[in-house]
Design an enzyme around this catalytic site. Structure first.
Site, short mmCIF file in Angstrom:
data_model
loop_
_atom_site.label_atom_id
_atom_site.label_comp_id
_atom_site.label_asym_id
_atom_site.label_seq_id
_atom_site.Cartn_x
_atom_site.Cartn_y
_atom_site.Cartn_z
N HIS A 60 0.84 -1.21 0.00
CA HIS A 60 0.00 0.00 0.00
C HIS A 60 0.87 1.25 0.00
O HIS A 60 1.52 1.58 0.99
CB HIS A 60 -0.93 0.02 1.22
CG HIS A 60 -1.94 1.11 1.17
ND1 HIS A 60 -3.29 0.88 1.02
CD2 HIS A 60 -1.81 2.46 1.21
CE1 HIS A 60 -3.94 2.03 0.99
NE2 HIS A 60 -3.06 3.02 1.12
N HIS A 62 1.49 5.44 -2.04
CA HIS A 62 1.01 6.53 -2.91
C HIS A 62 2.21 7.17 -3.59
O HIS A 62 2.84 8.07 -3.04
CB HIS A 62 0.23 7.57 -2.10
CG HIS A 62 -1.04 7.03 -1.53
ND1 HIS A 62 -2.26 7.17 -2.14
CD2 HIS A 62 -1.27 6.30 -0.41
CE1 HIS A 62 -3.19 6.57 -1.43
NE2 HIS A 62 -2.61 6.03 -0.36
N GLN A 155 -9.69 9.45 -5.00
CA GLN A 155 -9.34 10.11 -3.74
C GLN A 155 -10.48 10.99 -3.19
O GLN A 155 -10.71 11.04 -1.99
CB GLN A 155 -8.08 10.97 -3.94
CG GLN A 155 -7.71 11.89 -2.79
CD GLN A 155 -7.12 11.15 -1.60
OE1 GLN A 155 -5.96 10.77 -1.61
NE2 GLN A 155 -7.92 10.95 -0.57
N HIS A 213 -9.25 1.78 0.10
CA HIS A 213 -9.13 2.46 1.38
C HIS A 213 -10.50 2.27 2.03
O HIS A 213 -11.51 2.63 1.43
CB HIS A 213 -8.87 3.94 1.18
CG HIS A 213 -7.49 4.27 0.71
ND1 HIS A 213 -7.01 3.89 -0.51
CD2 HIS A 213 -6.48 4.94 1.33
CE1 HIS A 213 -5.76 4.31 -0.63
NE2 HIS A 213 -5.40 4.95 0.46
N GLU A 216 -11.21 4.18 7.02
CA GLU A 216 -10.02 4.83 7.57
C GLU A 216 -10.46 5.99 8.44
O GLU A 216 -10.42 7.16 8.04
CB GLU A 216 -9.08 5.31 6.44
CG GLU A 216 -7.74 5.80 7.00
CD GLU A 216 -6.80 6.36 5.93
OE1 GLU A 216 -7.19 6.40 4.75
OE2 GLU A 216 -5.69 6.77 6.30
N ASP A 312 2.47 3.24 2.88
CA ASP A 312 1.42 4.21 2.62
C ASP A 312 1.97 5.55 2.11
O ASP A 312 1.66 5.97 1.02
CB ASP A 312 0.54 4.41 3.87
CG ASP A 312 -0.81 5.04 3.55
OD1 ASP A 312 -1.08 5.32 2.37
OD2 ASP A 312 -1.61 5.25 4.49
ZN LIG Z 1 -3.40 5.09 1.32
#
Ligand SMILES: [Zn+2]
Length: 428
Positions: A60, A62, A155, A213, A216, A312
């Site tokens: 995971h 970005h 997102q 996701h 969270e 992440d």
């Molecule tokens: Zn993430």
């Protein structure tokens, strides 16, 4: 082909075996055992008893926001929501060149750290799909060194953001590998559930994996992982769906979780916890006691759910630290989840290697004969020691080719021999 051959002498293995040789011919592992012989001309490396592991895998990440820390400003509250807003401010200023350059820099760090496979989410809520194009280019460029798997990530919300559904489909058409989502950021719980259904059906239609996701937040009533498990079960996506973060499970009622975890196991759901980011972003609305906000890792593992750890973020709107070191991730996971038994520490090491490889569906991962000739040699005697010392990566090899090498660290911190009272088998 000559540079795809290699003989590694005298390594220790994660399962405790010592004095092992590994032979790689034509980029593949052909033998693993004591005192191997190699055809003449095959280069030999002496492992001097240090730890041989398959490479690190990050399930995971970005890569579109990496190394953007401070652009255009720093996250003042430290929350997930300010991070998302900040990323929204930065998006119009992004250029494809800058995205590619930052991602390539990070991939260099990753390779030097023995991290040879990354699943990265890529934001599709930008009609130009700038980040998608940039990371597709990066995926191709780094392919000789590193497996990059991309997730189409809405997102700003699949239903909440205009054009997100169309953009997500365009991203998949361009070659993005996995279907992403963010149900807890949709406007209502019902729309979150609707986004999970729509995305799982899209993945089933296209034969793709899913990685969302999910939940969270510190909201004990968030229920999207239940929807995700339900859709995976209903659509026959067993073993192909991952719930990332699941931090709300930390705060949920125990009775509800006692029903939820078996449903997740039955659906073959994978879970990714992101220890560095979860401990940083969650619990921000608490006074004291302040929640840790990581999902229930030992309980999920005990129920047979495959749990991996992700990095992440590194130096971006959400996180001001990080260095592509999956041992730092494993170390934080070990502390936050209190996985301090011998078995627990080994599971934390597996969470950044074999467990993550299963989540990505990597082909030929491992050090057994027939696997790809990819490995990392760590200056440690065991997985637990590798985590404790953030062990030096002495040798990083891909398909029998040496990608990175580092000198032995001068250190008196290594455990010489094992105290007789410590049972290093996997019994608690
Ligand atoms: Zn993430």
């Amino acid at each position: 082909m000559a540079d795809m051959n290699l003989l590694l002498r005298n390594a220790s293995l994660c399962d405790g075996r010592t004095g092992m040789d590994l032979l790689v011919l034509g980029g593949r592992v052909t033998a693993l055992g004591p005192a191997l012989t190699a055809p003449s001309g095959v280069p030999m490396h002496d492992a001097q008893g240090w730890l041989l592991s398959p490479p690190f895998v990050d399930a995971h990440f970005h890569l579109d926001s990496v190394l953007s820390y401070g652009l255009p400003r720093v996250n003042a509250s430290g929350t997930l929501l300010e991070g998302i807003a900040l990323w929204g401010e930065l998006k119009p200023q992004l250029t494809e060149e800058a995205l590619v350059e930052r991602a390539l820099s990070y991939c260099d760090w990753a390779v030097a750290q023995g991290l040879l496979a990354i699943r990265s989410h890529v934001d599709v809520c930008d009609d130009r799909l700038l980040a998608v194009r940039a990371l597709l280019q990066v995926r191709q460029q780094v392919a000789p060194h590193l497996d990059l798997q991309l997730v189409a990530f809405p997102q700003d919300g699949l239903l909440r953001s205009a054009n997100a559904r169309a953009n997500l489909v365009r991203a998949l058409d361009l070659g993005v590998d996995v279907v992403g989502g963010i149900p807890h950021f949709e406007r209502t719980m019902a729309e979150g559930a609707e986004s999970v259904r729509w995305l799982c059906e899209l993945a089933a239609e296209r034969g793709l994996r899913v990685d969302m996701h999910c939940d969270e937040s510190d909201d004990p009533l968030s229920r999207h992982v239940e929807s995700l498990a339900h859709q995976a079960q209903r659509l026959g996506l067993h073993g192909r769906v991952t719930g990332s973060h699941l931090t709300s499970m930390h705060s949920m009622d125990n009775y509800y979780v006692s029903k939820l975890i078996p449903l997740m196991a039955e659906a073959g759901l994978h879970v990714v916890a992101n220890p560095l980011i979860n401990i940083t972003l969650q619990g921000r609305h608490d006074t004291y006691p302040r929640r840790r906000g990581m999902t229930r890792v030992p309980e999920l593992l005990a129920a047979g759910v495959n749990v991996g750890f992700g990095h992440d973020c590194v130096l971006d709107p959400w996180y001001a630290g990080g260095s592509a070191d999956m041992l730092e991730v494993a170390g934080m996971g070990l502390h936050v989840a209190q996985m301090t038994s011998q078995a627990g520490m080994r599971q934390c090491f597996d969470a950044v290697t074999t467990h993550n490889a299963r989540i990505l569906g990597l082909d030929g991962y491992g050090i057994e004969p027939g696997c790809r000739g990819d490995f990392v040699l760590l200056q440690a005697r065991s997985p637990a020691e590798a985590i404790r010392l953030r062990a030096q990566r002495l040798l990083v090899v891909r398909g029998g080719r040496v990608l990175a090498q580092a000198p032995m660290r001068e250190s008196r911190l290594h455990l010489q021999g094992r105290p007789a009272t410590v049972d290093l088998s996997l019994q608690r």
